[in-house]
Design a protein around this motif. Structure first.
Motif, mmCIF file in Angstrom:
data_model
loop_
_atom_site.group_PDB
_atom_site.id
_atom_site.type_symbol
_atom_site.label_atom_id
_atom_site.label_comp_id
_atom_site.label_asym_id
_atom_site.label_seq_id
_atom_site.Cartn_x
_atom_site.Cartn_y
_atom_site.Cartn_z
ATOM 1 N N VAL A 1 0.987 -1.225 0.052
ATOM 2 C CA VAL A 1 0.017 0.056 -0.116
ATOM 3 C C VAL A 1 0.912 1.216 -0.012
ATOM 4 O O VAL A 1 0.527 2.176 -0.774
ATOM 5 N N LEU A 2 1.604 1.276 0.880
ATOM 6 C CA LEU A 2 2.451 2.730 1.008
ATOM 7 C C LEU A 2 3.864 2.753 0.173
ATOM 8 O O LEU A 2 4.205 3.691 0.277
ATOM 9 N N ARG A 3 4.211 1.442 -0.329
ATOM 10 C CA ARG A 3 5.319 1.510 -1.106
ATOM 11 C C ARG A 3 6.532 1.856 -0.271
ATOM 12 O O ARG A 3 7.626 2.427 -0.776
ATOM 13 N N MET A 4 6.483 1.193 1.048
ATOM 14 C CA MET A 4 7.923 1.450 1.827
ATOM 15 C C MET A 4 8.691 0.238 1.620
ATOM 16 O O MET A 4 8.459 -0.754 1.105
ATOM 17 N N LYS A 5 10.054 0.708 1.850
ATOM 18 C CA LYS A 5 10.991 -0.381 1.667
ATOM 19 C C LYS A 5 11.026 -1.368 2.638
ATOM 20 O O LYS A 5 10.664 -1.249 3.908
ATOM 21 N N MET A 6 10.531 -2.701 2.334
ATOM 22 C CA MET A 6 10.449 -3.800 3.157
ATOM 23 C C MET A 6 11.693 -4.057 4.208
ATOM 24 O O MET A 6 11.520 -4.692 5.011
ATOM 25 N N TRP A 7 12.757 -3.891 3.533
ATOM 26 C CA TRP A 7 14.138 -4.178 4.450
ATOM 27 C C TRP A 7 13.934 -3.461 5.739
ATOM 28 O O TRP A 7 14.490 -3.881 6.733
ATOM 29 N N ILE A 8 13.191 -2.480 5.723
ATOM 30 C CA ILE A 8 13.300 -1.666 7.076
ATOM 31 C C ILE A 8 12.489 -2.485 8.232
ATOM 32 O O ILE A 8 13.059 -2.482 9.153
ATOM 33 N N PHE A 9 11.566 -3.149 7.737
ATOM 34 C CA PHE A 9 10.725 -3.959 8.546
ATOM 35 C C PHE A 9 11.906 -5.174 9.112
ATOM 36 O O PHE A 9 11.725 -5.607 10.227
ATOM 37 N N TYR A 10 12.224 -6.010 7.958
ATOM 38 C CA TYR A 10 13.051 -7.071 8.286
ATOM 39 C C TYR A 10 14.179 -6.887 9.275
ATOM 40 O O TYR A 10 14.535 -7.570 10.071
ATOM 41 N N CYS A 11 14.848 -5.769 8.897
ATOM 42 C CA CYS A 11 15.840 -5.309 9.793
ATOM 43 C C CYS A 11 15.563 -4.963 10.992
ATOM 44 O O CYS A 11 16.213 -5.539 12.027
ATOM 45 N N THR A 12 14.585 -4.272 11.067
ATOM 46 C CA THR A 12 14.053 -3.788 12.620
ATOM 47 C C THR A 12 13.643 -5.063 13.375
ATOM 48 O O THR A 12 14.100 -5.383 14.485
ATOM 49 N N ALA A 13 12.642 -6.098 12.790
ATOM 50 C CA ALA A 13 12.121 -7.129 13.535
ATOM 51 C C ALA A 13 13.125 -8.087 13.894
ATOM 52 O O ALA A 13 13.199 -8.507 14.911
ATOM 53 N N LEU A 14 13.703 -8.750 12.670
ATOM 54 C CA LEU A 14 14.730 -9.917 12.886
ATOM 55 C C LEU A 14 16.273 -9.453 13.306
ATOM 56 O O LEU A 14 16.580 -10.015 14.286
ATOM 57 N N VAL A 15 16.672 -8.468 12.753
ATOM 58 C CA VAL A 15 18.092 -8.394 12.939
ATOM 59 C C VAL A 15 18.228 -7.555 14.615
ATOM 60 O O VAL A 15 18.947 -8.000 15.372
ATOM 61 N N ILE A 16 17.446 -6.465 14.633
ATOM 62 C CA ILE A 16 17.548 -5.950 15.765
ATOM 63 C C ILE A 16 17.085 -6.480 17.026
ATOM 64 O O ILE A 16 17.358 -6.721 17.878
ATOM 65 N N GLY A 17 15.749 -7.158 16.648
ATOM 66 C CA GLY A 17 15.229 -8.320 17.736
ATOM 67 C C GLY A 17 16.053 -9.105 18.077
ATOM 68 O O GLY A 17 16.291 -9.657 19.338
ATOM 69 N N SER A 18 16.835 -9.786 17.272
ATOM 70 C CA SER A 18 17.749 -10.766 17.646
ATOM 71 C C SER A 18 19.019 -10.163 18.424
ATOM 72 O O SER A 18 19.161 -10.806 19.353
ATOM 73 N N ILE A 19 19.373 -9.126 18.384
ATOM 74 C CA ILE A 19 20.418 -8.287 18.848
ATOM 75 C C ILE A 19 19.905 -8.163 20.300
ATOM 76 O O ILE A 19 20.816 -8.251 21.481
ATOM 77 N N CYS A 20 18.692 -7.602 20.290
ATOM 78 C CA CYS A 20 18.190 -7.524 21.820
ATOM 79 C C CYS A 20 18.032 -8.529 22.732
ATOM 80 O O CYS A 20 18.482 -8.764 23.693
ATOM 81 N N PHE A 21 17.521 -10.073 21.815
ATOM 82 C CA PHE A 21 17.610 -11.130 22.595
ATOM 83 C C PHE A 21 18.860 -11.691 22.927
ATOM 84 O O PHE A 21 19.069 -12.015 24.016
ATOM 85 N N PHE A 22 20.032 -11.605 22.228
ATOM 86 C CA PHE A 22 21.210 -11.752 22.403
ATOM 87 C C PHE A 22 21.910 -11.144 23.692
ATOM 88 O O PHE A 22 22.362 -11.616 24.572
#
Length: 172
Positions: free
Chosen positions: A127-148
């Motif tokens: 819908v918004l044509r936002m870059k999907m990598w922002i959500f992948y990066c935030t949820a998976l990458v930053i979330g994993s770093i927080c878990f670690f």
């Protein structure tokens, strides 16, 4: 080193909590605005669904990571640990930490790969044509770093308890 890391994690957790308050406020406002729009205007805000779903994914990862630092907040083998003495529980907790860190290294690598592939093909939201990598990066990458970081804190707590006995309860 233990006290320095605990101090760092206290500040890091405050940043996480502040970020979660902001994200939750945005989700609440968007959802409320969409409901009001449906009843007062002839249309709904279709873009809110896209943002809210992705923000919930981010909240889930970071919120779960925050819970990981609390005693009993990690996924653990409760049936097995209930039969152990305190020393055995701490050792089992360290095994849990090792397995958790291994799992989140896998999630982190997957998140990085997913982010890179999304960036390479310039994948956009519908819908918004936002870059999907922002959500992948935030949820998976930053979330994993927080878990670690929280798993590491839990490991330090258990190592400290094995060496020095149970840590004193801090007043929050």
């Amino acid at each position: 080193m233990y006290k320095a890391y605990k101090s760092f994690m206290k500040g890091f957790t405050l940043v996480e909590e502040f970020a979660m308050v902001i994200v939750m406020a945005v989700v609440t406002l968007l959802t409320f605005g969409n409901v009001v729009s449906r009843y007062l205007l002839p249309t709904s805000w279709s873009f809110t669904e896209e943002i809210v779903i992705n923000l919930f994914a981010i909240m889930s990862m970071i919120g779960a990571a925050m819970l990981a630092s609390q005693d009993g907040g990690l996924v653990s083998m409760a049936l097995l640990s209930s039969a152990l003495n305190d020393k055995g529980k701490h050792i089992l907790n360290l095994v849990d930490v090792a397995l958790g860190i291994f799992f989140f290294i896998i999630v982190l690598v997957y998140g990085i790969q997913r982010t890179q592939s999304s960036m390479a093909v310039n994948q956009l939201t519908d819908v918004l044509r936002m870059k999907m990598w922002i959500f992948y990066c935030t949820a998976l990458v930053i979330g994993s770093i927080c878990f670690f970081l929280h798993y590491l804190e839990f490991a330090f707590d258990n190592i400290h308890a094995l060496i020095h006995g149970e840590p004193e309860e801090e007043a929050n």
